[in-house]
Design a protein around this motif. Structure first.
Motif, PDB file in Angstrom:
ATOM      1  N   VAL B  57      44.165  64.857  44.757  1.00 13.37           N
ATOM      2  CA  VAL B  57      43.514  65.603  43.666  1.00 13.37           C
ATOM      3  C   VAL B  57      42.881  66.896  44.192  1.00 13.37           C
ATOM      4  CG1 VAL B  57      43.154  63.585  42.182  1.00 13.37           C
ATOM      5  CG2 VAL B  57      41.320  64.314  43.755  1.00 13.37           C
ATOM      6  N   LEU B  58      42.508  66.911  45.492  1.00 10.10           N
ATOM      7  CA  LEU B  58      41.982  68.151  46.082  1.00 10.10           C
ATOM      8  C   LEU B  58      43.124  69.029  46.598  1.00 10.10           C
ATOM      9  CD1 LEU B  58      38.828  66.871  48.000  1.00 10.10           C
ATOM     10  CD2 LEU B  58      38.868  68.267  45.934  1.00 10.10           C
ATOM     11  N   ARG B  59      44.333  68.505  46.589  1.00 10.01           N
ATOM     12  CA  ARG B  59      45.569  69.249  46.845  1.00 10.01           C
ATOM     13  C   ARG B  59      45.634  69.884  48.237  1.00 10.01           C
ATOM     14  NH1 ARG B  59      45.749  73.482  43.449  1.00 10.01           N
ATOM     15  NH2 ARG B  59      43.613  73.363  42.700  1.00 10.01           N
ATOM     16  N   CYS B  60      45.514  69.005  49.242  1.00  8.02           N
ATOM     17  CA  CYS B  60      45.589  69.453  50.630  1.00  8.02           C
ATOM     18  C   CYS B  60      46.766  68.758  51.319  1.00  8.02           C
ATOM     19  CB  CYS B  60      44.274  69.107  51.345  1.00  8.02           C
ATOM     20  SG  CYS B  60      44.367  69.384  53.126  1.00  8.02           S
ATOM     21  N   ASN B  61      47.858  69.505  51.546  1.00  5.67           N
ATOM     22  CA  ASN B  61      49.073  68.892  52.084  1.00  5.67           C
ATOM     23  C   ASN B  61      48.886  68.259  53.457  1.00  5.67           C
ATOM     24  OD1 ASN B  61      50.758  69.191  49.933  1.00  5.67           O
ATOM     25  ND2 ASN B  61      51.745  71.064  50.669  1.00  5.67           N
ATOM     26  N   ASP B  62      48.120  68.890  54.336  1.00  8.22           N
ATOM     27  CA  ASP B  62      47.925  68.313  55.670  1.00  8.22           C
ATOM     28  C   ASP B  62      47.174  66.982  55.584  1.00  8.22           C
ATOM     29  OD1 ASP B  62      49.277  70.386  56.786  1.00  8.22           O
ATOM     30  OD2 ASP B  62      47.608  71.208  57.919  1.00  8.22           O
ATOM     31  N   CYS B  63      46.143  66.935  54.719  1.00  5.18           N
ATOM     32  CA  CYS B  63      45.386  65.689  54.531  1.00  5.18           C
ATOM     33  C   CYS B  63      46.283  64.611  53.928  1.00  5.18           C
ATOM     34  CB  CYS B  63      44.185  65.930  53.614  1.00  5.18           C
ATOM     35  SG  CYS B  63      43.189  67.349  54.121  1.00  5.18           S
ATOM     36  N   ILE B  64      47.143  65.012  52.979  1.00  4.99           N
ATOM     37  CA  ILE B  64      48.085  64.071  52.361  1.00  4.99           C
ATOM     38  C   ILE B  64      49.022  63.513  53.429  1.00  4.99           C
ATOM     39  CG2 ILE B  64      50.127  63.990  50.858  1.00  4.99           C
ATOM     40  CD1 ILE B  64      48.568  65.922  48.960  1.00  4.99           C
ATOM     41  N   THR B  65      49.581  64.390  54.261  1.00  6.81           N
ATOM     42  CA  THR B  65      50.496  63.959  55.325  1.00  6.81           C
ATOM     43  C   THR B  65      49.809  62.919  56.211  1.00  6.81           C
ATOM     44  OG1 THR B  65      51.570  66.116  55.302  1.00  6.81           O
ATOM     45  CG2 THR B  65      51.890  64.773  57.277  1.00  6.81           C
ATOM     46  N   TYR B  66      48.580  63.231  56.626  1.00  9.48           N
ATOM     47  CA  TYR B  66      47.826  62.314  57.477  1.00  9.48           C
ATOM     48  C   TYR B  66      47.636  60.945  56.812  1.00  9.48           C
ATOM     49  CZ  TYR B  66      43.976  60.222  60.034  1.00  9.48           C
ATOM     50  OH  TYR B  66      43.202  59.346  60.747  1.00  9.48           O
ATOM     51  N   HIS B  67      47.169  60.944  55.559  1.00  7.30           N
ATOM     52  CA  HIS B  67      46.849  59.668  54.908  1.00  7.30           C
ATOM     53  C   HIS B  67      48.106  58.879  54.520  1.00  7.30           C
ATOM     54  CE1 HIS B  67      42.529  59.853  54.938  1.00  7.30           C
ATOM     55  NE2 HIS B  67      42.533  61.082  54.467  1.00  7.30           N
ATOM     56  N   VAL B  68      49.224  59.555  54.223  1.00  8.38           N
ATOM     57  CA  VAL B  68      50.462  58.807  53.958  1.00  8.38           C
ATOM     58  C   VAL B  68      50.881  58.059  55.230  1.00  8.38           C
ATOM     59  CG1 VAL B  68      52.935  58.986  53.437  1.00  8.38           C
ATOM     60  CG2 VAL B  68      51.288  60.268  52.072  1.00  8.38           C
ATOM     61  N   ILE B  69      50.830  58.744  56.359  1.00 10.78           N
ATOM     62  CA  ILE B  69      51.177  58.088  57.632  1.00 10.78           C
ATOM     63  C   ILE B  69      50.250  56.891  57.889  1.00 10.78           C
ATOM     64  CG2 ILE B  69      51.292  58.391  60.159  1.00 10.78           C
ATOM     65  CD1 ILE B  69      52.039  61.349  59.617  1.00 10.78           C
ATOM     66  N   ARG B  70      48.958  57.084  57.681  1.00  6.75           N
ATOM     67  CA  ARG B  70      48.001  55.983  57.868  1.00  6.75           C
ATOM     68  C   ARG B  70      48.256  54.834  56.873  1.00  6.75           C
ATOM     69  NH1 ARG B  70      46.119  53.594  60.111  1.00  6.75           N
ATOM     70  NH2 ARG B  70      43.982  53.248  59.429  1.00  6.75           N
ATOM     71  N   CYS B  71      48.601  55.159  55.638  1.00 10.11           N
ATOM     72  CA  CYS B  71      48.919  54.125  54.646  1.00 10.11           C
ATOM     73  C   CYS B  71      50.135  53.309  55.098  1.00 10.11           C
ATOM     74  CB  CYS B  71      49.199  54.753  53.269  1.00 10.11           C
ATOM     75  SG  CYS B  71      47.711  55.205  52.352  1.00 10.11           S
ATOM     76  N   VAL B  72      51.134  53.996  55.657  1.00  7.27           N
ATOM     77  CA  VAL B  72      52.320  53.295  56.157  1.00  7.27           C
ATOM     78  C   VAL B  72      51.924  52.384  57.319  1.00  7.27           C
ATOM     79  CG1 VAL B  72      54.550  53.609  57.337  1.00  7.27           C
ATOM     80  CG2 VAL B  72      53.965  55.011  55.330  1.00  7.27           C
ATOM     81  N   GLU B  73      51.073  52.876  58.203  1.00 12.87           N
ATOM     82  CA  GLU B  73      50.572  52.023  59.302  1.00 12.87           C
ATOM     83  C   GLU B  73      49.859  50.778  58.766  1.00 12.87           C
ATOM     84  OE1 GLU B  73      49.687  55.182  62.962  1.00 12.87           O
ATOM     85  OE2 GLU B  73      48.071  54.753  61.562  1.00 12.87           O
ATOM     86  N   GLU B  74      49.189  50.918  57.607  1.00 11.15           N
ATOM     87  CA  GLU B  74      48.472  49.788  57.006  1.00 11.15           C
ATOM     88  C   GLU B  74      49.374  48.932  56.115  1.00 11.15           C
ATOM     89  OE1 GLU B  74      45.468  48.798  57.718  1.00 11.15           O
ATOM     90  OE2 GLU B  74      44.991  50.502  59.025  1.00 11.15           O
ATOM     91  N   GLY B  75      50.672  49.265  56.087  1.00 11.25           N
ATOM     92  CA  GLY B  75      51.632  48.406  55.397  1.00 11.25           C
ATOM     93  C   GLY B  75      51.743  48.594  53.895  1.00 11.25           C
ATOM     94  N   ILE B  76      51.458  49.782  53.404  1.00  8.97           N
ATOM     95  CA  ILE B  76      51.561  50.048  51.965  1.00  8.97           C
ATOM     96  C   ILE B  76      53.002  49.863  51.486  1.00  8.97           C
ATOM     97  CG2 ILE B  76      52.139  52.493  51.970  1.00  8.97           C
ATOM     98  CD1 ILE B  76      50.174  53.000  49.820  1.00  8.97           C
ATOM     99  N   SER B  77      53.153  49.316  50.262  1.00 12.87           N
ATOM    100  CA  SER B  77      54.485  49.216  49.653  1.00 12.87           C
ATOM    101  C   SER B  77      54.750  50.449  48.794  1.00 12.87           C
ATOM    102  CB  SER B  77      54.560  47.962  48.770  1.00 12.87           C
ATOM    103  OG  SER B  77      53.800  48.156  47.591  1.00 12.87           O
ATOM    104  N   ASP B  78      56.020  50.682  48.451  1.00  9.24           N
ATOM    105  CA  ASP B  78      56.355  51.831  47.595  1.00  9.24           C
ATOM    106  C   ASP B  78      55.653  51.728  46.242  1.00  9.24           C
ATOM    107  OD1 ASP B  78      57.985  52.574  49.675  1.00  9.24           O
ATOM    108  OD2 ASP B  78      59.751  52.918  48.421  1.00  9.24           O
ATOM    109  N   GLU B  79      55.603  50.529  45.701  1.00  7.05           N
ATOM    110  CA  GLU B  79      54.968  50.359  44.385  1.00  7.05           C
ATOM    111  C   GLU B  79      53.474  50.696  44.438  1.00  7.05           C
ATOM    112  OE1 GLU B  79      56.542  46.402  43.596  1.00  7.05           O
ATOM    113  OE2 GLU B  79      56.516  46.965  41.434  1.00  7.05           O
TER     114      GLU B  79
END
Lengths: 122, 122, 122, 122, 122, 122
Positions: B57-79
């Motif tokens: 919502v704050l629209r920061c691509n670098d922050c998004i990139t970081y947190h998507v990678i961390r979410c994947v490390e935490e086992g997030i599903s696509d849904e």
């Protein structure tokens, strides 16, 4: 009349006016807004926390008020609330602090209402 | 070198430069930033989702990139990912869509790396 | 391949990925997004100008690129474009200037394509 | 005294104080601000709609109040108002809704004043 | 051609295009923009720091690049730079960090140019 | 009770509530926030001006109120105040004007208090 009740009534009255204006796009957006927080693969409580943190970093007091009430309805604990607020504060900085004060204020009012046996709803 | 690896290296190199500048306030803020996402009464995955939605919502691509990678490390599903993105899109509007494209792109790159047995980390 | 064509393809490819993920809320939001700019009591050109100015004050280059192309499709003149950009610059301040540069750049690319008889579409 | 009249007076009083402080840059900015909305190749009404939508996605209630009053002076219809608000809501998301409530409230107050034969001005 | 030189040329070329479009409001705004940073009761260096911190909390990389170069022209020290960045980071939160990385990167490039006897200007 | 005193008390009361909630990250962030404005290689007055301009372009009235009071404590002159506000207005645009009105209002209240021999503190 207390502050939360006043908020609830103004919100309801204005939503009614907006929805009765006959703009189909606006009506449908309101429907999507409600559905986005319904239980899915993510629990409703998690979604409300997402809404609360998003509202805090975007610094919208009315949105914060709404989501704090909804979080209380979903049974949030004080510790969960402040951990979420910590994330919002770190991401959004000190500019979010006045809004975190507001969120803590609304949480306090909700807890107080519950203790008095008054309904906490939106 | 792939895009995510390039991001990781630039981030690491610049963080090192910033942290070596001797400003104590900045150093401590970096430490608080890391700790805010550690497991607490809220699970680490939920906190990463909070960070991801806040970044969207704050629209920061670098922050998004970081947190998507961390979410994947935490086992997030696509849904789970798309339900969180739906909340971000509703709260933040169409202006978030280019950033949701970016998030979906990064998620795809992470899944691809995993399939090839490459590490996904930050 | 030119920059605008690259933008168009990345946008199309990622939209397809997002829409194929099966999240109904996101799909419906995309549909509402399209409809909001359709001719109504306000002409389509006016609505595109609203979208362009909103994107400029919110400082989103991808959204600006999209709406400049759509404005050109709706037959905007250079003078109309710069009057709208003047409003955006006054409301949003000098922080919008890099994005107004981008908008002027995209407008120039669209005019160039037209002169060469190439399609300008999104 | 009604809410709109109170807003008008506070705005006038503070503008006077700011403009009398002797800062030339601020004075000139105020002049540019006024001129940006004057009839040009785009009609004044369109420019006010641009200002209203920009103010709504940037979520500034005072700016919204000002531009709604100006839109009413330019003869905006309810349908035009809600189509513009629909664009703002789609671009800016649910976080704009409290401000759209405010805009609808101000519009209602303006219509009410007109019906009573009271002036609607800024 | 180095990155800063590329930025300088694109900025110059697009500013020229915008200013030659004949919109008087835009021209005057550009003039006000330049004057706001001229020495007054506040020193030019302080004003550039204000511009840099404002650009950082609003998260605009092009504006950051411009003001870092101007700060270097005004003789800013590394310690002053990082104290200002600390204020920006505290006010604006971790979402500013990618932009502080950018600022530190530009500062490094300016220092490097100076060491090589190359001009640092905008 | 005057408006500034009311602000001071609400702020104090809510900060106490937030800090007593036992979230270590939040506590530490509050400490960093205070330290960022302490005299360093940059004077405390310059840092308060940085905080004031950052708060103005981010458009947070409570933060503006706080930093105006702090600027008065640091001995800011009216001319310095308006030069800083001019930078904020140029960077942030007309959307900052309602907040500059607020800042000028608070400055006036502080000057008035001083003239009456009342304390101006936070």
């Amino acid at each position: 009349m207390d502050e939360l009740e006043e908020f609830r009534r103004y919100r309801e009255r204005m939503n009614k006016r907006i929805l009765s204006a006959g703009n189909l796009g606006i009506k449908r957006f309101f429907a999507l807004d409600t559905r986005a927080y319904e239980e899915g693969v993510l629990p409703a409580k998690t979604k409300e926390l997402l809404g609360l943190v998003a509202s805090t970093v975007l610094r919208c007091n009315d949105c914060i008020t709404y989501h704090v009430i909804r979080c209380v309805e979903e049974g949030i604990s004080d510790e969960e609330f402040f951990e979420a607020m910590n994330v919002a504060m770190i991401v959004g900085g000190s500019i979010t602090i006045p809004h975190i004060r507001r969120a803590a204020d609304v949480l306090g009012q909700c807890r107080e209402k519950k203790r008095k046996g008054q309904p906490v709803d939106i």
